[in-house]
Scaffold this motif. Structure first.
Motif, mmCIF file in Angstrom:
data_model
loop_
_atom_site.group_PDB
_atom_site.id
_atom_site.type_symbol
_atom_site.label_atom_id
_atom_site.label_comp_id
_atom_site.label_asym_id
_atom_site.label_seq_id
_atom_site.Cartn_x
_atom_site.Cartn_y
_atom_site.Cartn_z
ATOM 1 N N GLN A 96 -1.799 7.896 -2.906
ATOM 2 C CA GLN A 96 -1.692 7.351 -1.534
ATOM 3 C C GLN A 96 -2.596 6.298 -1.023
ATOM 4 O OE1 GLN A 96 -1.072 10.640 1.039
ATOM 5 N NE2 GLN A 96 -0.731 9.453 2.841
ATOM 6 N N ASP A 104 8.652 3.329 1.495
ATOM 7 C CA ASP A 104 7.314 3.788 1.286
ATOM 8 C C ASP A 104 6.204 3.320 1.181
ATOM 9 O OD1 ASP A 104 8.477 2.648 -1.060
ATOM 10 O OD2 ASP A 104 7.987 4.508 -2.253
ATOM 11 N N ALA A 105 6.224 2.017 1.848
ATOM 12 C CA ALA A 105 5.101 1.392 1.824
ATOM 13 C C ALA A 105 4.435 1.423 3.149
ATOM 14 C CB ALA A 105 5.248 -0.452 1.322
ATOM 15 N N TRP A 127 -2.876 0.407 -3.856
ATOM 16 C CA TRP A 127 -1.991 -0.635 -3.938
ATOM 17 C C TRP A 127 -1.333 -0.921 -5.358
ATOM 18 C CZ3 TRP A 127 -1.430 -3.880 0.613
ATOM 19 C CH2 TRP A 127 -2.221 -3.482 1.819
ATOM 20 N N SER A 128 0.094 -1.563 -4.964
ATOM 21 C CA SER A 128 0.821 -1.560 -6.267
ATOM 22 C C SER A 128 1.752 -2.948 -5.745
ATOM 23 C CB SER A 128 1.683 -0.510 -6.604
ATOM 24 O OG SER A 128 2.943 -0.416 -5.757
ATOM 25 N N ALA A 139 -3.239 1.202 -7.847
ATOM 26 C CA ALA A 139 -2.490 2.298 -8.128
ATOM 27 C C ALA A 139 -2.182 2.850 -9.578
ATOM 28 C CB ALA A 139 -1.414 2.672 -7.204
ATOM 29 N N GLU A 162 10.623 -2.613 0.820
ATOM 30 C CA GLU A 162 9.185 -2.678 0.677
ATOM 31 C C GLU A 162 8.506 -3.629 1.479
ATOM 32 O OE1 GLU A 162 7.587 -1.402 -3.051
ATOM 33 O OE2 GLU A 162 8.386 0.484 -2.913
ATOM 34 N N GLN A 171 0.851 -1.187 -0.155
ATOM 35 C CA GLN A 171 -0.151 -0.032 -0.092
ATOM 36 C C GLN A 171 0.954 1.185 0.097
ATOM 37 O OE1 GLN A 171 -2.357 0.916 3.278
ATOM 38 N NE2 GLN A 171 -3.993 1.498 2.018
ATOM 39 N N ARG A 172 0.564 2.161 -0.789
ATOM 40 C CA ARG A 172 1.330 3.460 -1.169
ATOM 41 C C ARG A 172 1.159 4.264 0.256
ATOM 42 N NH1 ARG A 172 3.805 4.597 -5.115
ATOM 43 N NH2 ARG A 172 3.717 6.738 -5.201
#
Length: 170
Positions: free
Chosen positions: A64, A134-135, A67-68, A150, A91, A57-58
Motif C-alpha cells: 500500500q 483500488d488506486a 506505485w505500479s 511496488a 484505475e 499508487q496502491r
C-alpha cells in the motif's frame, strides 16, 4: 492439501490429497475428480507521454502506498488486451488502446498475486486522469524521477527487461 478446494465440485465429498502427475493434488475418493489449481493471470499496461510513464499508487495492501503500472487480474474468458484496457480505465479514468504486446513476466511476488503478468503498451484515446478503483492516485512521472515502485514486474516492464515480442495489435 495443495490448492484451496476441500470438497468435490462434482459430488460434494471431502477431498483427500494424492500424489499424481508429480505433485500433490486434491482428489475425490468417491468419484475420482481431481482439482487442478489454475494460475492467476494479471495484465499491466505501459502508457507513455513523451519521457513520462503513467503510474498508480496502491490504495490497498500489499505494498500500500507504493506505485505500479495500471494493472489487475483478468476475468475468466476475457481477452487479455481488453482486460488491460479495462484495468487502466478503472484505475486512471483514461480510455486507452493497446498497441503492442510487450511480453510476459512470470513468478508470483506475494501470496495473493499473479503467477503471470501479461504486459502491453497502450496509447490514450480519451478521458481525464483521475484515480479510481483500488488506486489512491494516478499520475505521469518522468522516467528519471520515478516514485517508489511496488512490484518487480513493474520494474522489469519499465526497464524493458521482459522478452520483446514486437507484436503490434490492430
Amino acid at each position: 492439501m495443495a490448492g484451496k478446494a476441500r470438497f468435490c465440485l462434482q459430488c460434494g465429498a471431502r477431498l483427500e490429497t494424492r500424489f499424481l502427475f508429480g505433485r500433490d493434488h486434491p482428489v475425490c475418493p468417491q468419484c475420482g475428480w481431481i482439482y487442478f489449481e489454475d494460475p492467476k493471470v494479471a495484465v499491466a499496461v505501459l502508457v507513455e507521454r513523451g519521457e513520462e510513464v503513467l503510474l498508480v499508487q496502491r490504495l490497498n495492501p500489499p505494498l500500500q502506498g507504493l506505485w505500479s503500472l495500471p494493472a489487475g487480474f483478468m476475468d475468466a474468458h476475457e481477452d487479455p488486451a481488453r482486460a488491460a484496457e479495462r484495468e487502466c480505465l478503472e484505475e486512471t479514468g483514461l480510455v486507452v488502446r493497446v498497441t503492442q504486446l510487450l511480453g510476459i513476466v512470470p513468478g508470483r511476488e506475494h501470496p495473493s498475486g499473479a503467477d503471470i503478468v501479461i504486459a502491453y503498451r497502450a496509447e490514450v484515446v480519451e478521458g481525464d486522469l483521475q484515480a479510481g478503483d483500488d488506486a489512491g492516485k494516478a499520475a505521469f512521472f518522468p522516467r528519471s524521477a520515478l516514485p517508489p515502485l511496488a512490484f518487480r514486474a513493474t520494474q522489469l516492464i519499465l526497464e524493458g527487461k521482459i522478452p520483446q515480442t514486437h507484436q503490434h495489435m490492430e
